[in-house]
Design a protein around this motif. Structure first.
Motif, PDB file in Angstrom:
ATOM      1  N   ALA A 173       0.846  -1.191   0.000  1.00  0.00           N
ATOM      2  CA  ALA A 173       0.000   0.000   0.000  1.00  0.00           C
ATOM      3  C   ALA A 173       0.880   1.237   0.000  1.00  0.00           C
ATOM      4  O   ALA A 173       1.848   1.332   0.754  1.00  0.00           O
ATOM      5  CB  ALA A 173      -0.917  -0.005   1.218  1.00  0.00           C
ATOM      6  N   ALA A 174       0.529   2.196  -0.855  1.00  0.00           N
ATOM      7  CA  ALA A 174       1.291   3.447  -0.935  1.00  0.00           C
ATOM      8  C   ALA A 174       0.439   4.489  -1.626  1.00  0.00           C
ATOM      9  O   ALA A 174      -0.199   4.210  -2.645  1.00  0.00           O
ATOM     10  CB  ALA A 174       2.599   3.247  -1.701  1.00  0.00           C
ATOM     11  N   GLY A 175       0.411   5.690  -1.076  1.00  0.00           N
ATOM     12  CA  GLY A 175      -0.285   6.798  -1.709  1.00  0.00           C
ATOM     13  C   GLY A 175      -1.756   6.577  -1.938  1.00  0.00           C
ATOM     14  O   GLY A 175      -2.314   7.041  -2.932  1.00  0.00           O
ATOM     15  N   GLY A 176      -2.398   5.827  -1.061  1.00  0.00           N
ATOM     16  CA  GLY A 176      -3.815   5.565  -1.213  1.00  0.00           C
ATOM     17  C   GLY A 176      -4.155   4.461  -2.174  1.00  0.00           C
ATOM     18  O   GLY A 176      -5.333   4.206  -2.449  1.00  0.00           O
ATOM     19  N   GLY A 177      -3.141   3.770  -2.708  1.00  0.00           N
ATOM     20  CA  GLY A 177      -3.372   2.657  -3.635  1.00  0.00           C
ATOM     21  C   GLY A 177      -2.314   1.599  -3.442  1.00  0.00           C
ATOM     22  O   GLY A 177      -1.795   1.408  -2.333  1.00  0.00           O
ATOM     23  N   LEU A 178      -1.988   0.915  -4.520  1.00  0.00           N
ATOM     24  CA  LEU A 178      -0.961  -0.111  -4.477  1.00  0.00           C
ATOM     25  C   LEU A 178       0.249   0.320  -5.300  1.00  0.00           C
ATOM     26  O   LEU A 178       0.114   1.035  -6.289  1.00  0.00           O
ATOM     27  CB  LEU A 178      -1.493  -1.433  -5.032  1.00  0.00           C
ATOM     28  CG  LEU A 178      -2.573  -2.143  -4.207  1.00  0.00           C
ATOM     29  CD1 LEU A 178      -3.107  -3.343  -4.968  1.00  0.00           C
ATOM     30  CD2 LEU A 178      -2.012  -2.579  -2.840  1.00  0.00           C
ATOM     31  N   GLU A 179       1.416  -0.138  -4.862  1.00  0.00           N
ATOM     32  CA  GLU A 179       2.659   0.155  -5.573  1.00  0.00           C
ATOM     33  C   GLU A 179       3.411  -1.147  -5.809  1.00  0.00           C
ATOM     34  O   GLU A 179       3.496  -2.001  -4.927  1.00  0.00           O
ATOM     35  CB  GLU A 179       3.513   1.117  -4.755  1.00  0.00           C
ATOM     36  CG  GLU A 179       4.825   1.504  -5.426  1.00  0.00           C
ATOM     37  CD  GLU A 179       5.623   2.496  -4.600  1.00  0.00           C
ATOM     38  OE1 GLU A 179       5.546   3.706  -4.910  1.00  0.00           O
ATOM     39  OE2 GLU A 179       6.302   2.073  -3.635  1.00  0.00           O
ATOM     40  N   LEU A 180       3.972  -1.283  -7.019  1.00  0.00           N
ATOM     41  CA  LEU A 180       4.804  -2.429  -7.388  1.00  0.00           C
ATOM     42  C   LEU A 180       6.270  -2.005  -7.313  1.00  0.00           C
ATOM     43  O   LEU A 180       6.661  -1.000  -7.899  1.00  0.00           O
ATOM     44  CB  LEU A 180       4.465  -2.880  -8.815  1.00  0.00           C
ATOM     45  CG  LEU A 180       5.363  -3.951  -9.438  1.00  0.00           C
ATOM     46  CD1 LEU A 180       5.216  -5.278  -8.699  1.00  0.00           C
ATOM     47  CD2 LEU A 180       5.056  -4.108 -10.926  1.00  0.00           C
ATOM     48  N   ARG A 181       7.060  -2.806  -6.588  1.00  0.00           N
ATOM     49  CA  ARG A 181       8.488  -2.518  -6.474  1.00  0.00           C
ATOM     50  C   ARG A 181       9.278  -3.685  -7.051  1.00  0.00           C
ATOM     51  O   ARG A 181       9.063  -4.834  -6.672  1.00  0.00           O
ATOM     52  CB  ARG A 181       8.882  -2.277  -5.016  1.00  0.00           C
ATOM     53  CG  ARG A 181       8.210  -1.039  -4.422  1.00  0.00           C
ATOM     54  CD  ARG A 181       8.673  -0.745  -3.012  1.00  0.00           C
ATOM     55  NE  ARG A 181       8.030   0.452  -2.477  1.00  0.00           N
ATOM     56  CZ  ARG A 181       8.261   0.952  -1.270  1.00  0.00           C
ATOM     57  NH1 ARG A 181       9.131   0.341  -0.460  1.00  0.00           N
ATOM     58  NH2 ARG A 181       7.634   2.042  -0.873  1.00  0.00           N
ATOM     59  N   LEU A 182      10.185  -3.353  -7.953  1.00  0.00           N
ATOM     60  CA  LEU A 182      10.992  -4.350  -8.640  1.00  0.00           C
ATOM     61  C   LEU A 182      12.456  -3.923  -8.603  1.00  0.00           C
ATOM     62  O   LEU A 182      12.777  -2.784  -8.268  1.00  0.00           O
ATOM     63  CB  LEU A 182      10.554  -4.493 -10.101  1.00  0.00           C
ATOM     64  CG  LEU A 182       9.110  -4.935 -10.368  1.00  0.00           C
ATOM     65  CD1 LEU A 182       8.764  -4.741 -11.847  1.00  0.00           C
ATOM     66  CD2 LEU A 182       8.915  -6.391  -9.967  1.00  0.00           C
ATOM     67  N   GLY A 183      13.328  -4.849  -8.983  1.00  0.00           N
ATOM     68  CA  GLY A 183      14.746  -4.534  -9.097  1.00  0.00           C
ATOM     69  C   GLY A 183      15.473  -4.640  -7.776  1.00  0.00           C
ATOM     70  O   GLY A 183      14.902  -4.994  -6.745  1.00  0.00           O
ATOM     71  N   PRO A 184      16.783  -4.331  -7.783  1.00  0.00           N
ATOM     72  CA  PRO A 184      17.579  -4.423  -6.556  1.00  0.00           C
ATOM     73  C   PRO A 184      17.011  -3.532  -5.457  1.00  0.00           C
ATOM     74  O   PRO A 184      16.778  -2.338  -5.670  1.00  0.00           O
ATOM     75  CB  PRO A 184      18.960  -3.921  -7.001  1.00  0.00           C
ATOM     76  CG  PRO A 184      18.974  -4.063  -8.485  1.00  0.00           C
ATOM     77  CD  PRO A 184      17.569  -3.866  -8.937  1.00  0.00           C
ATOM     78  N   ASP A 185      16.746  -4.138  -4.318  1.00  0.00           N
ATOM     79  CA  ASP A 185      16.192  -3.403  -3.172  1.00  0.00           C
ATOM     80  C   ASP A 185      14.881  -2.699  -3.502  1.00  0.00           C
ATOM     81  O   ASP A 185      14.528  -1.699  -2.857  1.00  0.00           O
ATOM     82  CB  ASP A 185      17.212  -2.380  -2.642  1.00  0.00           C
ATOM     83  CG  ASP A 185      18.517  -3.028  -2.211  1.00  0.00           C
ATOM     84  OD1 ASP A 185      18.453  -4.103  -1.575  1.00  0.00           O
ATOM     85  OD2 ASP A 185      19.589  -2.486  -2.513  1.00  0.00           O
TER      86      ASP A 185
END
Length: 516
Positions: free
Chosen positions: A445-457
């Motif tokens: 959850a981020a900024g009132g929605g969803l966030e996808l995080r990819l890559g190193p760290d």
């Protein structure tokens, strides 16, 4: 047959493929050309380059022309960055993109000449850690195979990992998970990271990094003091060209490109004046100012056609790939060349007519544009006595139209549905996912929605926009902010996502990440 690659991946494929396929024209048997005829064509080249900048077709250009051992022309036009002071000159440093490949081939030829390796040395003998998906190609693939794009490795493999911030070692390691696009040595597939693997393996016996080998074997001996395969060296120059996107009259320096992971394939930066030194070496068959730097046979091997590429889509020349060079047979005889392009704002070109002993380099700080090819083709028509055809229009149209079909398809496919189905609660999608190729992914959850995080760290971060039911969209291509890619969640019996599929990675069947 329609490609099975998702739109955003096809987009990334198009730049290197077209930058290779949309090349200067090719060969049949050119006559030697008198110096006076070449010099007589230079004023028109100068005027056309100035007009291209004045008309807003590119923010800046640099050009060098060499015949034999003589630099006949070196000049810059326009601005290093649109809207700011700082003129381009012959010593402005440009990022070369895939124009790096023939330069890399010259470096490897120098290593072959030093008997560090042979073109047909198996990569496994140079770097035992390198693997492809299947055992036989892993054992047999040679430097020649990788530098001519015939290993079977799909063209886009590794590019998307680089875009997420993974380093070279990680990307080359993960190529072993990619299914081949063709049988070994049976198909041509233009691969940045396959090419990189071949060059890195060639340098391995020296015990030195590729970047240092390139400097020692080529850049330093030729006095190419402003040329490097390290991005840090490029950004250290004040007199450097920024990358521009936006199109004619709307150019803006918005996106940077750090290509160190694929430095042999696309990470060299240089100037028109430096590249003229390299053209002299190529035209002289490995001689430079009376010294034999590269054995003629080792260098000549790079110019031999190995893989057919069909016909050049603009000039109609028969086109082949050698070792880092495109070899074409067209209206003025045989040519060796290569184009370069970053969709974030670079266009470059080298074309050599060896029988006429002439070469040209054209560097531009913008994308999309066909100005380098347009200028070069018109120049050679004048040199060979056949002026009159407009080349700028067809080449500009070829580059400017590259992404239009993909964008139109994306807009149609991802148009807001009339009745979008509601998704599950956000908590159902949140969590960590992974597979061997993509590595880890996190949805939170981020900024009132969803966030996808990819890559190193998790350094590559993308807001997710709900599309319908368990499908979300994200936008992985900054230079084309309207180009979405889909993330599809598969929910388990407990109502939580058991896996997610990244469409951008699923063209190879490697886009499914399981919940950890």
């Amino acid at each position: 047959m329609m490609s099975t690659l998702p739109l955003s991946r096809r987009l990334r494929c198009l730049v290197p493929l077209l930058a290779g396929a949309l090349l200067a024209a090719g060969a049949a048997a050119a006559e030697p050309v008198a110096r006076a005829k070449v010099e007589a064509a230079l004023p028109a080249l100068d005027a056309q380059a100035a007009k291209a900048v004045a008309d807003g077709l590119v923010p800046g250009l640099a050009i060098a022309v060499v015949q034999g051992d003589a630099l006949l022309f070196a000049k810059g036009y326009g601005l290093r960055e649109a809207g700011k002071p700082g003129a381009v000159d012959a010593d402005t440093v440009f990022q070369l993109a895939s124009f790096s490949k023939p330069i890399t081939a010259t470096v490897v030829a120098a290593l072959v000449g030093d008997k560090v390796l042979d073109w047909d040395t198996p990569v496994a003998a140079l770097d035992p850690t390198f693997q492809l998906k299947d055992a036989y190609p892993t054992q047999q693939v040679s430097v020649r195979d990788l530098l001519s794009h015939r290993s079977g490795l799909p063209g886009d493999a590794g590019n998307e990992l680089e875009a997420l911030g993974f380093d070279r070692a990680t990307i080359l390691h993960r190529l072993r998970f990619v299914p081949p696009s063709s049988s070994f040595r049976a198909g041509y597939s233009y691969s940045n990271f396959g090419f990189t693997a071949g060059a890195v393996a060639a340098a391995a016996p020296t015990g030195k990094p590729w970047e240092e080998v390139a400097r020692e074997k080529l850049f330093a001996p030729l006095g190419m003091a402003s040329t490097s395969a390290r991005h840090a060296d490029f950004i250290a120059y004040e007199n450097r060209a920024e990358l521009h996107i936006g199109g004619a009259g709307r150019w803006a320096a918005k996106v940077t490109r750090q290509p160190d992971a694929q430095a042999p394939a696309g990470g060299v930066s240089s100037t028109a004046r430096d590249l003229a030194q390299w053209l002299r070496l190529e035209l002289a068959g490995g001689l430079f100012e009376g010294r034999r730097l590269i054995p003629q046979a080792a260098l000549a091997a790079t110019h031999q056609p190995l893989m057919t590429r069909g016909n050049n889509p603009v000039t109609g020349a028969a086109s082949f790939y050698g070792l880092g060079w495109v070899v074409e047979y067209g209206r003025h005889g045989v040519s060796w060349g290569h184009a370069g392009a970053f969709s974030v704002g670079a266009r470059t070109l080298v074309t050599i007519y060896p029988d006429a002993d002439i070469g040209i380099v054209v560097l531009a700080n913008a994308f999309p544009t066909g100005v380098p090819e347009g200028l070069a083709d018109d120049f050679f028509d004048r040199v060979f006595g056949t002026p009159g055809r407009d080349w700028m229009g067809p080449w500009n149209a070829a580059y400017e139209g590259m992404f239009a079909p993909a964008l139109a398809a994306a807009r149609a496919r991802f148009a807001p549905p009339a009745q979008a189905l509601p998704g599950a609660p956000s908590a159902a999608y949140e969590g960590r996912y992974a597979n061997a190729y993509v590595g880890g992914a996190q949805v939170l959850a981020a900024g009132g929605g969803l966030e996808l995080r990819l890559g190193p760290d998790g350094q590559a971060r993308f807001p997710l926009t709900h599309f319908s039911r368990d499908v979300f969209l994200y936008y992985p291509t900054p230079e084309l902010p309207e180009m979405p890619s889909a993330v599809t969640f598969t929910l388990g019996a407990d109502g939580r996502a058991a896996s997610l599929t990244l469409e951008d990675f699923d063209g190879f069947g490697l886009g499914v990440l399981a919940r950890e």
